[in-house]
Design a protein around this motif. Structure first.
Motif, PDB file in Angstrom:
ATOM      1  N   ILE A 160       0.812  -1.216   0.000  1.00  0.00           N
ATOM      2  CA  ILE A 160       0.000   0.000   0.000  1.00  0.00           C
ATOM      3  C   ILE A 160       0.844   1.265   0.000  1.00  0.00           C
ATOM      4  O   ILE A 160       0.431   2.300  -0.525  1.00  0.00           O
ATOM      5  N   SER A 161       2.054   1.216   0.575  1.00  0.00           N
ATOM      6  CA  SER A 161       2.860   2.434   0.662  1.00  0.00           C
ATOM      7  C   SER A 161       3.286   2.944  -0.711  1.00  0.00           C
ATOM      8  O   SER A 161       3.505   4.149  -0.893  1.00  0.00           O
ATOM      9  N   GLU A 162       3.414   2.037  -1.700  1.00  0.00           N
ATOM     10  CA  GLU A 162       3.851   2.454  -3.030  1.00  0.00           C
ATOM     11  C   GLU A 162       2.827   3.355  -3.708  1.00  0.00           C
ATOM     12  O   GLU A 162       3.183   4.152  -4.585  1.00  0.00           O
ATOM     13  N   PHE A 163       1.549   3.273  -3.327  1.00  0.00           N
ATOM     14  CA  PHE A 163       0.516   4.076  -3.961  1.00  0.00           C
ATOM     15  C   PHE A 163       0.450   5.483  -3.375  1.00  0.00           C
ATOM     16  O   PHE A 163      -0.179   6.363  -3.953  1.00  0.00           O
ATOM     17  N   LYS A 212      -7.356  10.314  -1.424  1.00  0.00           N
ATOM     18  CA  LYS A 212      -8.453   9.638  -2.118  1.00  0.00           C
ATOM     19  C   LYS A 212      -7.982   9.065  -3.453  1.00  0.00           C
ATOM     20  O   LYS A 212      -8.453   8.000  -3.876  1.00  0.00           O
ATOM     21  N   ARG A 213      -7.059   9.765  -4.124  1.00  0.00           N
ATOM     22  CA  ARG A 213      -6.503   9.223  -5.364  1.00  0.00           C
ATOM     23  C   ARG A 213      -5.710   7.945  -5.097  1.00  0.00           C
ATOM     24  O   ARG A 213      -5.736   6.995  -5.898  1.00  0.00           O
ATOM     25  N   GLY A 214      -4.992   7.893  -3.957  1.00  0.00           N
ATOM     26  CA  GLY A 214      -4.282   6.674  -3.606  1.00  0.00           C
ATOM     27  C   GLY A 214      -5.227   5.517  -3.324  1.00  0.00           C
ATOM     28  O   GLY A 214      -4.973   4.379  -3.724  1.00  0.00           O
ATOM     29  N   LEU A 215      -6.342   5.794  -2.636  1.00  0.00           N
ATOM     30  CA  LEU A 215      -7.340   4.749  -2.413  1.00  0.00           C
ATOM     31  C   LEU A 215      -7.937   4.270  -3.724  1.00  0.00           C
ATOM     32  O   LEU A 215      -8.198   3.067  -3.901  1.00  0.00           O
ATOM     33  N   ASP A 216      -8.144   5.194  -4.663  1.00  0.00           N
ATOM     34  CA  ASP A 216      -8.683   4.804  -5.956  1.00  0.00           C
ATOM     35  C   ASP A 216      -7.685   3.922  -6.713  1.00  0.00           C
ATOM     36  O   ASP A 216      -8.076   3.002  -7.424  1.00  0.00           O
TER      37      ASP A 216
END
Length: 717
Positions: A294-297, A315-319
């Motif tokens: 997850i950290s890479e996003f 929110k873009r990272g969650l997407d």
């Protein structure tokens, strides 16, 4: 033409030219300086070898062209006679490069120095900002406040040329009694921010003055400073309570037995947001199942590696993780906002924390992958079975027993019916397909029973028939046959309990006699084994070192016997040490006596070690049998047994095994004179311990026969 002939593409040549342009922009060399000296006649043409020598020679490391790319360039710029048109090549490379030094700058930098500079915001935010500024202007008019001096006092000290920090801006508003919410204050900062930490208060005061001028021009204020009631655009404050909603909580789906609810149970959880911890657990399960780091996003949005990012980038990272209302893991907007609120930076409300640092300080932390609550987390839409009513759960169990009895009675393979409807192998079917499968299998259920099955096995994808079949076809767990074998092996290989302590192991006299016998037979000096551990010549050594010395003596002592010796010879002043000198003197008394110079008349007595052991002890009946057996054997005159025993005693140690004794007596026909019990008694009487077995001392046996024969000569009968 041959099929393997390579086709020269313009796109490849153009890509190679762009590669050369990039190297020129990075390094700063000129191709004309390399090709002009190779053309002294100025014909604009050079040979192919010279053209290639420049790109593959001094410029090879700077540009990094492959052999294929150089050959493609030579083919493209070659003329009919085979030479290379290098001037065209140089013009294409250098003439198309932009010269930024000759252009005038588009931005002078004066725009940012404008005292009335404002940041751009959306239309919705602008409307809300206007309402906030209007309320501030009304409050200033009502209290007859002058705002500029409060801000100028700070500027006289800091000399920031029309700017003030966020904290001082908030303090001034708080001091003036202008109470703002967190979102309202953030909106003011977003509009009037000058740089990363200051606000353009000049533009803020100008906006307030413009609103006050508009009020005065249109006569919208009363004498007390309030807005007039007849003003049609009067501000609606956001602090007013919302209108009552009596319908909320009143419409409930019916759960009458035998009737379906208004909304399907799967939809109940979608209409209401999940608890925040369940949202986090579902995200953890999504990450674990898809093996996502997850950290890479989020690192792409955190260039300074601060562990923070803006709300929009979060929110873009969650997407990017497929976690959104349109992604693989569905989350409502309210649930995403709850995540943002949970991880929001308390010092910077516009940023979200997404890292947990200093985990390297817990090297012994045991991480359970996945955690138990994540592995047992039910799928979204599934009911909480433990929270269901007891009547529903009992009805579901009875329904499963009914279906199992029906399937076993008719030998039905019910799984194939579900597979026919599950074309994509998702493990789920719809509610109607479930009823069709039950009808095909001739399993008749009531509506209450079907409802109980759906409450148990339904989720957001439908009816989970894999779980249903797993519980339907479950059999009683039987213990494998190899468990009994493993149990027996463990009992055989298990550590044996320590033997019981006997009285002989705690008798110091018998223990010392065993050690003295070892010293007398092998002429060992005990103190030499102990002195090597006494570095400081204190006449005492530690318990562990004393045990090492005893082990080197090889007296075959048990742990209890060694503990008894250490308790007797323990140093009185140091309980953890042993007085080895005293122990050596006591043991070596078997060989010699100390201080004989003080007693010249004393005659030392040699210690005679005993060969007796508990295994060779004879009771009265056994001694009587030995006497009778020796008497019978002594009747044979001159049997010459010694030569026979020596044939079996190859090492000449004086002992042979019981089998050899039987062979010798059989050869002389003496074995026929005694019984088996008498033979065992004779072997036990004259036996000596050799390693782990008992061997007969044939020399003592022959001496006893000789004495019995000599005594028989003088008997009267």
């Amino acid at each position: 033409m041959p099929e393997e002939q390579k086709i020269l593409r313009l796109q490849d040549v153009w890509r190679t030219c762009n590669k050369i342009r990039a190297a020129i922009f990075r390094v700063g060399f000129n191709l004309w300086d390399f090709y002009k000296p190779l053309d002294p006649n100025n014909n604009c043409l050079i040979s192919e070898s010279k053209f290639i020598s420049v790109l593959a020679g001094p410029l090879k490391d700077q540009i990094g062209l492959s052999d294929k790319e150089i050959c493609d360039l030579a083919d493209y710029f070659r003329v009919q006679d085979g030479r290379i048109f290098y001037t065209q090549f140089c013009q294409i490379i250098h003439d198309s490069a932009p010269e930024f030094d000759k252009n005038e700058p588009l931005v002078t930098g004066l725009e940012w120095e404008d005292l009335e500079h404002l940041n751009r915001i959306s239309a919705t935010e602008h409307r809300k900002l206007c309402l906030i500024l209007t309320q501030i202007a009304v409050l200033v008019n009502k209290r007859k406040l002058v705002l500029r001096p409060y801000f100028q006092d700070y500027e006289l000290i800091a000399k920031n040329a029309g700017t003030i920090t966020f904290t001082h801006f908030g303090r001034i508003l708080q001091f003036l009694g202008i109470v703002l919410g967190s979102e309202e204050f953030c909106l003011l900062v977003k509009r009037f921010a000058k740089d990363a930490y200051t606000i353009n208060y000049v533009a803020f005061l100008k906006a307030i003055d413009e609103i006050q001028s508009y009020f005065d021009k249109h006569q919208m204020l009363a004498l007390g400073g309030e807005l007039l009631d007849q003003f049609p655009g009067r501000i609606i404050t956001a602090e007013l309570p919302k209108l009552p909603r009596p319908e909320i909580g009143k419409v409930m789906p019916s759960k009458v037995s035998g009737k379906q609810a208004v909304f399907h149970p799967v939809m109940e959880e979608q209409r209401s947001t999940m608890p925040l911890m369940e949202v986090i657990q579902r995200i953890q399960r999504h990450i674990f199942e898809n093996r996502i780091r997850i950290s890479e996003f989020f690192k792409n949005f955190d260039a300074l590696n601060t562990g923070k990012t803006t709300i929009s980038n979060f929110k873009r990272g969650l997407d990017g993780l497929q976690i959104s209302s349109l992604g693989r893991l569905y989350l409502a907007e309210t649930e995403i906002d709850a995540l943002v609120t949970l991880y929001k930076d308390p010092n910077d409300p516009d940023r979200v924390l997404f890292t947990v640092k200093e985990l390297e300080k817990l090297p012994t932390l045991k991480v359970e992958v996945p955690p138990k609550e994540i592995a047992e987390l039910s799928r979204k839409g599934a009911s909480r079975w433990q929270c269901e009513g007891r009547d529903i759960r009992d009805l579901c169990e009875k329904t499963l027993l009914k279906i199992r009895h029906r399937v076993e009675e008719r030998r039905i393979l019910i799984k194939q019916f579900f597979k026919d409807y599950d074309r994509h192998n998702k493990g789920h079917v719809s509610r109607s397909q479930l009823r069709q499968v039950l009808s095909i299998a001739a399993v008749l259920l009531s509506e209450e029973e079907e409802f109980a099955l759906e409450r148990r096995y339904n989720n957001d994808l439908g009816f989970n028939y894999n779980w249903f079949l797993k519980e339907l076809e479950a059999q009683r767990i039987e213990e494998p046959l190899y468990h009994s074998m493993i149990k027996e092996k463990r009992q055989i290989n298990a550590e044996k309990p320590p033997p019981e302590v006997t009285a002989e192991e705690t008798n110091i006299v018998l223990i010392l006699a065993k050690i003295k016998a070892k010293v007398v037979r092998e002429r060992i000096k005990v103190i030499e084994f102990m002195r090597q551990y006494d570095v400081h010549n204190e006449h005492i050594i530690k318990r562990t070192e004393f045990l090492r010395g005893l082990d080197q003596l090889r007296c075959n002592l048990t742990c209890t016997e060694m503990g008894t010796i250490m308790d007797i010879f323990q140093s009185p002043l140091r309980p953890d040490c042993i007085d080895y000198v005293k122990f050596a003197e006591v043991v070596e008394e078997a060989v010699t006596l100390g201080s004989l110079e003080r007693a010249p008349c004393l005659v030392p007595v040699q210690h005679v070690p005993s060969e007796a052991s508990p295994k060779t002890f004879l009771n009265f009946d056994e001694r009587h049998m030995v006497t009778m057996a020796i008497g019978k054997l002594s009747k044979i005159q001159q049997p010459n047994l010694e030569e026979l025993f020596k044939n079996y005693d190859k090492e000449n140690i004086g002992t042979v095994s019981k089998e050899c004794l039987i062979k010798v007596l059989s050869i002389r026909r003496m074995l026929e004179l005694i019984t088996n019990r008498e033979l065992d008694a004779v072997h036990k009487c004259f036996s000596l311990k050799r390693d782990t077995r008992l061997e007969i001392d044939y020399r003592a046996f022959l001496r006893a026969l000789y004495l019995m024969q000599e005594n028989r000569k003088y008997l009267p009968f």
